[in-house]
Motif scaffolding. Structure first.
Motif, PDB file in Angstrom:
ATOM      1  N   TYR A  41      28.435  38.177  35.421  1.00  0.00           N
ATOM      2  CA  TYR A  41      29.858  38.514  35.325  1.00  0.00           C
ATOM      3  C   TYR A  41      30.033  39.958  34.862  1.00  0.00           C
ATOM      4  O   TYR A  41      30.776  40.734  35.468  1.00  0.00           O
ATOM      5  CB  TYR A  41      30.573  37.556  34.361  1.00  0.00           C
ATOM      6  CG  TYR A  41      31.959  38.039  34.015  1.00  0.00           C
ATOM      7  CD1 TYR A  41      33.008  37.834  34.890  1.00  0.00           C
ATOM      8  CD2 TYR A  41      32.201  38.760  32.845  1.00  0.00           C
ATOM      9  CE1 TYR A  41      34.276  38.316  34.602  1.00  0.00           C
ATOM     10  CE2 TYR A  41      33.463  39.242  32.557  1.00  0.00           C
ATOM     11  CZ  TYR A  41      34.495  39.020  33.436  1.00  0.00           C
ATOM     12  OH  TYR A  41      35.734  39.514  33.162  1.00  0.00           O
ATOM     13  N   LYS A  42      29.341  40.342  33.793  1.00  0.00           N
ATOM     14  CA  LYS A  42      29.434  41.711  33.266  1.00  0.00           C
ATOM     15  C   LYS A  42      29.008  42.735  34.310  1.00  0.00           C
ATOM     16  O   LYS A  42      29.628  43.797  34.446  1.00  0.00           O
ATOM     17  CB  LYS A  42      28.570  41.871  32.018  1.00  0.00           C
ATOM     18  CG  LYS A  42      29.108  41.172  30.806  1.00  0.00           C
ATOM     19  CD  LYS A  42      28.157  41.333  29.634  1.00  0.00           C
ATOM     20  CE  LYS A  42      28.429  40.334  28.548  1.00  0.00           C
ATOM     21  NZ  LYS A  42      27.422  40.381  27.491  1.00  0.00           N
ATOM     22  N   LEU A  43      27.945  42.431  35.037  1.00  0.00           N
ATOM     23  CA  LEU A  43      27.484  43.335  36.088  1.00  0.00           C
ATOM     24  C   LEU A  43      28.596  43.592  37.095  1.00  0.00           C
ATOM     25  O   LEU A  43      28.914  44.742  37.399  1.00  0.00           O
ATOM     26  CB  LEU A  43      26.264  42.744  36.799  1.00  0.00           C
ATOM     27  CG  LEU A  43      25.933  43.377  38.161  1.00  0.00           C
ATOM     28  CD1 LEU A  43      25.483  44.826  37.990  1.00  0.00           C
ATOM     29  CD2 LEU A  43      24.902  42.563  38.900  1.00  0.00           C
ATOM     30  N   PHE A  44      29.208  42.529  37.601  1.00  0.00           N
ATOM     31  CA  PHE A  44      30.211  42.703  38.652  1.00  0.00           C
ATOM     32  C   PHE A  44      31.501  43.354  38.135  1.00  0.00           C
ATOM     33  O   PHE A  44      32.097  44.164  38.847  1.00  0.00           O
ATOM     34  CB  PHE A  44      30.479  41.387  39.375  1.00  0.00           C
ATOM     35  CG  PHE A  44      29.327  40.966  40.249  1.00  0.00           C
ATOM     36  CD1 PHE A  44      28.903  41.773  41.291  1.00  0.00           C
ATOM     37  CD2 PHE A  44      28.642  39.794  40.005  1.00  0.00           C
ATOM     38  CE1 PHE A  44      27.829  41.414  42.094  1.00  0.00           C
ATOM     39  CE2 PHE A  44      27.570  39.415  40.800  1.00  0.00           C
ATOM     40  CZ  PHE A  44      27.159  40.222  41.843  1.00  0.00           C
ATOM     41  N   ILE A  45      31.896  43.056  36.914  1.00  0.00           N
ATOM     42  CA  ILE A  45      33.069  43.731  36.351  1.00  0.00           C
ATOM     43  C   ILE A  45      32.774  45.214  36.186  1.00  0.00           C
ATOM     44  O   ILE A  45      33.593  46.074  36.543  1.00  0.00           O
ATOM     45  CB  ILE A  45      33.500  43.092  35.012  1.00  0.00           C
ATOM     46  CG1 ILE A  45      34.280  41.802  35.269  1.00  0.00           C
ATOM     47  CG2 ILE A  45      34.340  44.052  34.167  1.00  0.00           C
ATOM     48  CD1 ILE A  45      35.600  41.962  36.012  1.00  0.00           C
ATOM     49  N   LYS A  66      33.624  38.988  43.144  1.00  0.00           N
ATOM     50  CA  LYS A  66      32.411  38.288  42.705  1.00  0.00           C
ATOM     51  C   LYS A  66      32.509  37.915  41.233  1.00  0.00           C
ATOM     52  O   LYS A  66      32.115  36.816  40.834  1.00  0.00           O
ATOM     53  CB  LYS A  66      31.175  39.147  42.970  1.00  0.00           C
ATOM     54  CG  LYS A  66      30.867  39.292  44.444  1.00  0.00           C
ATOM     55  CD  LYS A  66      29.665  40.189  44.675  1.00  0.00           C
ATOM     56  CE  LYS A  66      29.397  40.364  46.156  1.00  0.00           C
ATOM     57  NZ  LYS A  66      28.233  41.226  46.402  1.00  0.00           N
ATOM     58  N   ALA A  67      33.039  38.826  40.421  1.00  0.00           N
ATOM     59  CA  ALA A  67      33.216  38.527  38.992  1.00  0.00           C
ATOM     60  C   ALA A  67      34.215  37.395  38.818  1.00  0.00           C
ATOM     61  O   ALA A  67      34.003  36.486  38.001  1.00  0.00           O
ATOM     62  CB  ALA A  67      33.684  39.773  38.246  1.00  0.00           C
ATOM     63  N   LYS A  68      35.282  37.425  39.583  1.00  0.00           N
ATOM     64  CA  LYS A  68      36.326  36.399  39.492  1.00  0.00           C
ATOM     65  C   LYS A  68      35.786  35.034  39.902  1.00  0.00           C
ATOM     66  O   LYS A  68      36.161  34.010  39.339  1.00  0.00           O
ATOM     67  CB  LYS A  68      37.517  36.790  40.367  1.00  0.00           C
ATOM     68  CG  LYS A  68      38.711  35.880  40.232  1.00  0.00           C
ATOM     69  CD  LYS A  68      39.874  36.397  41.039  1.00  0.00           C
ATOM     70  CE  LYS A  68      41.048  35.436  40.964  1.00  0.00           C
ATOM     71  NZ  LYS A  68      42.174  35.897  41.782  1.00  0.00           N
ATOM     72  N   ALA A  76      40.746  37.749  34.911  1.00  0.00           N
ATOM     73  CA  ALA A  76      42.189  37.997  34.975  1.00  0.00           C
ATOM     74  C   ALA A  76      42.590  39.254  34.223  1.00  0.00           C
ATOM     75  O   ALA A  76      43.537  39.941  34.606  1.00  0.00           O
ATOM     76  CB  ALA A  76      42.941  36.785  34.438  1.00  0.00           C
ATOM     77  N   GLU A  77      41.860  39.587  33.181  1.00  0.00           N
ATOM     78  CA  GLU A  77      42.145  40.795  32.401  1.00  0.00           C
ATOM     79  C   GLU A  77      41.982  42.071  33.239  1.00  0.00           C
ATOM     80  O   GLU A  77      42.580  43.093  32.947  1.00  0.00           O
ATOM     81  CB  GLU A  77      41.195  40.847  31.204  1.00  0.00           C
ATOM     82  CG  GLU A  77      41.343  42.064  30.321  1.00  0.00           C
ATOM     83  CD  GLU A  77      40.359  42.067  29.159  1.00  0.00           C
ATOM     84  OE1 GLU A  77      40.295  43.111  28.499  1.00  0.00           O
ATOM     85  OE2 GLU A  77      39.680  41.069  28.905  1.00  0.00           O
ATOM     86  N   TYR A  78      41.164  41.979  34.263  1.00  0.00           N
ATOM     87  CA  TYR A  78      40.861  43.145  35.104  1.00  0.00           C
ATOM     88  C   TYR A  78      41.451  43.006  36.502  1.00  0.00           C
ATOM     89  O   TYR A  78      40.933  43.566  37.462  1.00  0.00           O
ATOM     90  CB  TYR A  78      39.342  43.332  35.198  1.00  0.00           C
ATOM     91  CG  TYR A  78      38.695  43.538  33.859  1.00  0.00           C
ATOM     92  CD1 TYR A  78      38.719  44.784  33.251  1.00  0.00           C
ATOM     93  CD2 TYR A  78      38.083  42.495  33.187  1.00  0.00           C
ATOM     94  CE1 TYR A  78      38.138  44.981  32.014  1.00  0.00           C
ATOM     95  CE2 TYR A  78      37.498  42.679  31.952  1.00  0.00           C
ATOM     96  CZ  TYR A  78      37.528  43.926  31.378  1.00  0.00           C
ATOM     97  OH  TYR A  78      36.954  44.124  30.136  1.00  0.00           O
TER      98      TYR A  78
END
Length: 86
Positions: A41-45, A66-68, A76-78
Motif C-alpha cells: 500500500y505504501k509503495l503504491f501511494i 492499486k493502493a485503493k 480515501a485520504e489521497y
C-alpha cells in the motif's frame, strides 16, 4: 532502497525517487512477492504521489488505483491522486 527513495522525494528529486519506486514495484508490487499488504500500500501511494508531483496524472491515477484496491479506507485520504473529488 526505501531510505534512499524517501531522501530523494523529500529533496524534491522526483525523477530519481520515481526510478527507485519503480524498482521497488518490480520487487514487491505483486501480491505473490510475499511483501506485506501495508508495504505494498505504501509503495503504491508513494508512487502515485511521485507521479503526481512530476505531472504524470494518468500514471498517478494508476498507482493510486492499486493502493485503493489494497486499502480503500486509507486511500480515501489521497483521493486527489486518483482524480476523485475534483
Amino acid at each position: 532502497i526505501v531510505e534512499p527513495t524517501v531522501q530523494r522525494w523529500f529533496s524534491e528529486d522526483f525523477k530519481a525517487a520515481l526510478a527507485l519506486y519503480e524498482k521497488l514495484e518490480r520487487q514487491i508490487g505483486d501480491p505473490a512477492s510475499g511483501a506485506s499488504t501495508a508495504n505494498r500500500y505504501k509503495l503504491f501511494i508513494n508512487l502515485a504521489k511521485t507521479q503526481y508531483a512530476l505531472g504524470n496524472k494518468d500514471a498517478a491515477k494508476a498507482a493510486y488505483a492499486k493502493a485503493k484496491e489494497i486499502d480503500p479506507e486509507k486511500a480515501a485520504e489521497y483521493a486527489y491522486l486518483g482524480g476523485e473529488g475534483q
